[in-house]
Design a protein around this motif. Structure first.
Motif: not given
Lengths: 509, 582, 102
Positions: B5-21
């Motif tokens: 869940f820690i990995i998901l909390t941070i990782g999903l935000s950052w993955l989202g950043a890349v995807c939106v970009w």
């Protein structure tokens, strides 16, 4: 010499000789092709690419040999070449950056007068710098150093129909030559006092002479002589001119590896004199601090992008000098490792910064036949038309400013840790000052990032041409390296730690 | 489980950043959708951490050499702030769908917002001081980039760079403290520092304590480093909500709360913390009284409320400070997003050009007034309970003059809050523009926050026992809901505070009679606009640096002869130093 | 030996002094290159002398010869640049060669 002896040569020699052998080949083929075929075919760029790529082969073998059995050496008569961790570090940085610069120059330099000469010099200088890293006696060291200087004069003054480019070349030449004379005087003093030029033997001879003023003076002359090339304040005055006037690929080489090669030459020359006094480390720290102050303050007021980047190189040399000073004076290996890590990261970041600024310069001015400098005002709105270049340029700048998770932060951190490891109150104060300087540097990096992301494009952007596809390759590779090593700094341990060990061994005796 | 869940909390935000970009700016609908999905998913992952808290590191990677172990710990304090960051962050993202509609460069906007949220979650969840510093600087980077999002506006660029430089300047404190801890303790683990703090040499421990305090002051906008926060108002309003409620400023208070057990015994540290909190709370509240820009009033109110939290830590009330942080995050997000809806509709931030919006924007006005009442500390909203807890802790464990100051601050808060509400929503409409109420994405973000403002105080018992269970080094004064009700209702201090708040409200209602005080306040207004000298200090430092740079430029003459002189000067200096040392 | 050494040291210092003084004062680009040459000559003599003092005559002399070669290349490049400057700007005065500053 029969074939057997040739094949028995240690493989690392090929790392030096191969580019040097290729260099005339590149030139000749380039000239011949130009004479035979239509004027703008320019075969030299492709031959240069093959030349530089072929050098990776001996590099890979050398790497394996070094990993398997440690430092490699080769002696012919009285001349010894030795490849240790420090040489390997320099070779890695040089080869990586020159490969990228050759790819980059493919379109950047296309059609320039003297294109074949450019590539011949570029290939040659990479071999020369690897040789510089391997020199095991002072004479050899000076010779490689001078060869590097001569090659770089020609590259700096490449645009010979531009007065500014000639001016930069002449200042660079005269100042470097003065520095070179000081180095020779230092060598003469060492020879007179110890009767040898071999670094190991000097060390043995100097060990018993801790109060010899001759050796102290020699060390001082080395610091000043090599210091011109490293752009130690107040000998830095040529650097902003040369680095901003050279073709952008060469600016990247000069800032990314040439000044660092000078630094390694200084360390090589100073190491055998380590026993004479502990002041060497203090001197490096003093110069490191002054480099940071002068580099940062002068960068703050620049309007031209490449000149600003050149001043920031002076500041970054300051970080390296402080790390090395800590390593030498306090015996902190972390300082040396941090410095060498910063050397590598500076190669990546400043290389990328110059290459991406050069790409913008190319599409806005050079490709349109103008020789205007790239102003910060020209950057406005560049992200509209050149999103990729804008992104990698921002990454390079923010990395130089020391923001995580980029590699510049990690390498600075290691230097700062070393400073605290000394547990000296004075050093903690200096480290706080270093950190403060890092914050100050953001005051000139950040506005460029802001400018790039403006919505209203400048006239230069509006009239700019598209970025050639091949130019993007080195930009993307460097940006990826900055991010990846930034996230996982121990990736470069394999290069940085042997270099640190080699330095500590050289200075520790 | 919690590792994932820690990995998901941070990782999903950052993955989202890349995807939106990567989605590209010519597909704004996809960008909005991706940003909302990823931020909600990260929020869900953070919520899933709540039942999985633990006091030991659940992720541990060896980064080698001087970078130490990269650890993550899902303890109560960290998870709580991660939930605040991601959940309130995702509400700000939902709000942005309407607020940022039609804006250019959405990719950059959402990528930075998501990076910001992820970095803040990382900052509070990591167990390593080194990583904490990394995330600390990353939040500074993101806030800078978002504050100056409108790069064509020189004020926005200035505000962004100011935020960057001031928080980085404070970051030097965190850096120095972290390095000192590493050098003397041998690793970067937060738990090592907490466990072995008392074994450190006294000087080193107080160095670390004050260095961390310095960092927290810059990050949480305490006087005299508070000037960046009002200037950060040039950011798009959802970003303001993010900075003020979900991320950024909470980091400083978090830092103090996290290390309180280690530093509490350091001579003078608690007093310094208390004083900083008190001065900040009062000065910022007074400044809010004279501000006319709606977002600036809210910004100063944030500074002032952060002062309350810092004060609470200074008197040992770690639990009260975190509880107030919780309440504040909810109601301040509500206020900022509400203000965003108002600004979006009226096209101005000047309160003097608003007025009478109650009829035109009924939903926004109701939720905004709920948030404002919580800020003013009116019962029974969440701001009331947490502020009373802080004040009572202050009366019990702190000096009486400080308590008096904080109660006075509560009165001033009530005064400026009422002033803000009446200028914006009551009286005669001043603007000419036809104004409509908020659309559905805005309401989707506002209504849960309003509900939270009404109810989060009910969680006090749960919150307390949950923190208590996973923070082995903290001695928290937690209580159940019943205890809290009984205690606050029975304490005369509560009634005193409420009395002062009522006085503040009365002062606004009777302002006509108090008009004689106006000239006395005008000089004060000027001082306030100047940040009580802090702004002069900033400008002085900038001018000094520029002047030094200009002076130094003279040395770069470009003359060859002069350049050679530089080389000779260096030779003389080097030889002199060597001769001196030999 | 001692007198010989003193004379050589004095000569070397003189050459270095003249060279550096020239670099600090002369304004004609060709004269700058000549000053540089004088400077290098001082270093070359120093190398030969150092070889003699330490008993490594061969080493000192081979060094000196190499330096002469390298130095000639530098001088040639310097002169070439100077000629080019004269062609482009019509002047050899280093005072005019200060467009890059600040």
């Amino acid at each position: 010499m029969d074939m057997n002896a040739l094949t028995n040569l240690p493989v690392f020699l090929w790392l030096i000789w191969l580019p040097l052998l290729w260099s005339p080949v590149v030139y000749l083929i380039g000239r011949l092709a130009r004479r035979r075929m239509a004027t703008d075919t320019a075969v030299a760029r492709w031959v240069a690419l093959i030349a530089i790529l072929s050098t990776w082969l001996p590099f890979a073998w050398t790497w394996q040999a070094f990993k398997a059995s440690g430092p490699l050496s080769y002696t012919l008569g009285t001349i010894t070449l030795r490849l240790d961790g420090l040489s390997l570090l320099l070779a890695t940085a040089v080869l990586a950056l020159s490969t990228l610069v050759v790819i980059y120059s493919n379109t950047y330099m296309h059609g320039e007068l003297g294109e074949s000469k450019y590539y011949a010099m570029l290939v040659a200088i990479s071999g020369v710098m690897v040789g510089l890293g391997c020199a095991a006696d002072l004479f050899n060291l000076w010779l490689w150093f001078e060869a590097m200087a001569i090659t770089s004069y020609l590259l700096v003054a490449f645009y010979r129909d531009q007065a500014a480019s000639l001016e930069a070349g002449i200042k660079y030449l005269v100042q470097s030559a003065v520095g070179s004379v000081f180095v020779l005087m230092g060598i003469a003093l060492v020879l007179a006092q110890t009767g040898t030029l071999d670094i190991v033997q000097i060390q043995a001879a100097a060990a018993g002479q801790s109060d010899s003023w001759v050796l102290l003076a020699a060390g001082g002359l080395f610091i000043v002589g090599f210091g011109v090339k490293i752009a130690i304040v107040p000998m830095h005055t040529w650097l902003p001119d040369a680095h901003s006037q050279a073709p952008s690929g060469i600016s990247a080489m000069l800032s990314g590896v040439v000044i660092e090669a000078g630094l390694i030459a200084l360390l090589r020359a100073l190491a055998p004199l380590a026993g004479t006094t502990t002041t060497w480390g203090i001197l490096l720290i003093i110069f490191g601090v002054s480099n940071m102050v002068v580099g940062n303050l002068l960068a703050l007021r620049q309007q031209q992008v490449k000149r600003l980047l050149a001043f920031s190189s002076i500041a970054h040399v300051g970080y390296m000098l402080i790390g090395l000073g800590i390593a030498i004076y306090f015996g902190e290996a972390a300082g040396a490792e941090g410095s060498f890590f910063h050397l590598l990261s500076h190669t990546m970041m400043k290389g990328l910064a110059f290459l991406s600024a050069g790409a913008l310069l190319y599409v806005m001015h050079t490709a349109r036949g103008e020789h205007d400098p790239l102003l910060i005002a020209d950057l406005a709105g560049a992200s509209q038309k050149y999103p990729l270049v804008a992104l990698v340029f921002s990454i390079a700048l923010l990395g130089l400013g020391g923001l995580p998770p980029l590699v510049g932060f990690m390498s600075k951190w290691q230097i700062l840790v070393a400073g605290f490891e000394t547990r000296s109150l004075m050093m903690v104060g200096i480290i706080a000052f270093v950190a403060l300087n890092s914050v100050l540097s953001l005051a000139y990096y950040a506005p460029m990032v802001n400018a790039v992301y403006r919505k209203r494009p400048s006239t230069a952007v509006l009239s700019g041409q598209p970025v050639p596809a091949m130019m993007n390759i080195p930009l993307v590779l460097l940006a990826a390296a900055i991010l990846i090593v930034g996230f996982w700094p121990s990736l470069v341990n394999g290069v940085v730690q042997p270099a640190g060990t080699a330095l500590m061994a050289a200075f520790g005796g | 489980m919690s590792a994932w869940f820690i990995i998901l909390t941070i990782g999903l935000s950052w993955l989202g950043a890349v995807c939106v970009w990567l989605a590209g700016d010519n597909r704004p609908r996809a960008q909005h959708a991706l940003a909302v999905c990823f931020s909600l998913a990260a929020g869900a992952a953070a919520l899933a951490l709540i039942p999985n808290t633990a006091d030991k590191a659940v992720i541990s990677l060896d980064a080698g050499s001087v970078f130490g172990l990269f650890t993550f710990v899902a303890d109560g304090l960290g998870v709580f702030l991660a939930v605040v960051a991601t959940v309130i962050g995702s509400l700000a993202v939902i709000f942005s769908v309407e607020y940022m509609r039609g804006e250019a460069q959405l990719g950059r906007y959402y990528a930075l917002v998501l990076l910001f949220i992820g970095s803040m979650a990382g900052l509070v969840l990591t167990g390593s001081l080194f990583l904490m510093f990394v995330f600390w600087e990353m939040t500074a980077l993101c806030s800078y980039a978002l504050i100056s999002f409108y790069n064509d506006d020189p004020k926005a660029v200035r505000g962004g760079i100011k935020a960057l430089i001031i928080t980085q300047f404070g970051g030097i404190g965190l850096l120095a403290g972290t390095l000192a801890a590493y050098v003397y303790l041998g690793d970067y683990q937060i738990n090592t520092l907490l466990a072995k703090a008392q074994t450190l040499p006294g000087g080193v421990l107080s160095f670390i304590a004050f260095a961390f305090l310095f960092a927290a002051m810059a990050k949480s906008a305490q006087v005299p480093f508070h000037t960046w926060l009002p200037d950060a108002m040039e950011a798009p309003t959802p970003v303001s909500a993010l900075i003020h409620a979900a991320t950024m400023v909470n980091a400083g208070v978090y830092l103090l709360a996290r290390f309180y057990p280690a530093f509490a015994e350091v001579a003078g540290w608690k007093t310094a913390v208390l004083l900083i909190g008190l001065i900040t709370a009062l000065l910022a509240a007074l400044t809010a009284v004279v501000a006319t820009d709606l977002k600036r009033v809210l910004a100063y109110s944030t500074v002032s409320q952060l002062g309350y939290m810092v004060y609470a830590i200074g008197v040992g009330g770690v639990f009260a400070s975190q509880f107030h942080l919780f309440s504040h995050a909810v109601f301040k997000a509500l206020l900022f997003l509400g203000a965003g809806a108002v600004i979006h509709a009226t096209g101005t931030r000047d309160m003097r050009q608003m007025g009478g919006l109650r009829k035109q924007m009924p939903v926004v006005s109701v939720v905004f007034i709920i948030g404002a009442a919580a800020l003013a500390g009116l019962p029974i909203l969440n701001g009331f309970w947490s502020k009373e807890l802080i004040l009572e802790g202050g009366l019990e464990n702190g000096p009486i003059w400080a308590y008096g100051g904080m109660v006075l601050g509560a009165g001033i808060t009530a005064y400026y809050t009422l002033r803000m509400v009446s200028l914006v929503f009551f009286g005669q409409p001043q603007g000419k523009k036809q104004v409509h109420d908020a659309g559905s994405p805005m309401k989707t973000a506002l209504i849960p926050l309003a509900f939270g403002t009404l109810t989060t105080w009910l969680l006090v018992g749960l919150f307390g026992s949950w923190l208590q269970a996973t923070l082995p080094y903290h001695e928290l004064h937690t209580m159940t809901i019943g205890e809290m009700l009984l205690r606050i209702a029975s304490e005369p201090a509560t009634w005193l505070a409420l009395g002062v708040i009522a006085l503040g409200i009365a002062a606004w209602l009777l302002r006509g009679r108090l008009a004689g005080l106006a000239p006395a306040l005008s000089g004060f207004g000027r001082a306030a606009a100047n940040g009580f000298g802090a702004e002069t200090l900033n400008r002085g430092a900038v001018a000094l640096t520029q002047r030094a740079a200009a002076a130094l430029q003279v040395t770069q003459t470009g003359q060859l002869n002069w350049n050679v002189l530089g080389i000779m000067a260096a030779l003389v200096v080097v030889l002199l130093v060597l001769a001196g040392a030999a | 030996m001692t007198t010989e050494f003193t004379i050589i040291a004095g000569g070397v210092l003189c050459l270095l002094g003249v060279g550096l003084y020239g670099l600090l004062t002369v304004r004609n680009l060709f004269q700058v290159i000549i000053a540089l040459q004088i400077l290098v000559k001082g270093a070359i003599i120093a190398l030969v002398a150092a070889g003699k003092i330490s008993g490594q005559i061969n080493l000192g002399q081979s060094l000196a010869v190499t330096v002469i070669v390298a130095d000639t290349i530098v001088a040639v490049i310097g002169l070439a640049l100077a000629v080019q400057v004269k062609r482009l700007t019509g002047s050899l005065d280093v005072k005019n060669l200060a467009t890059l500053r600040r």
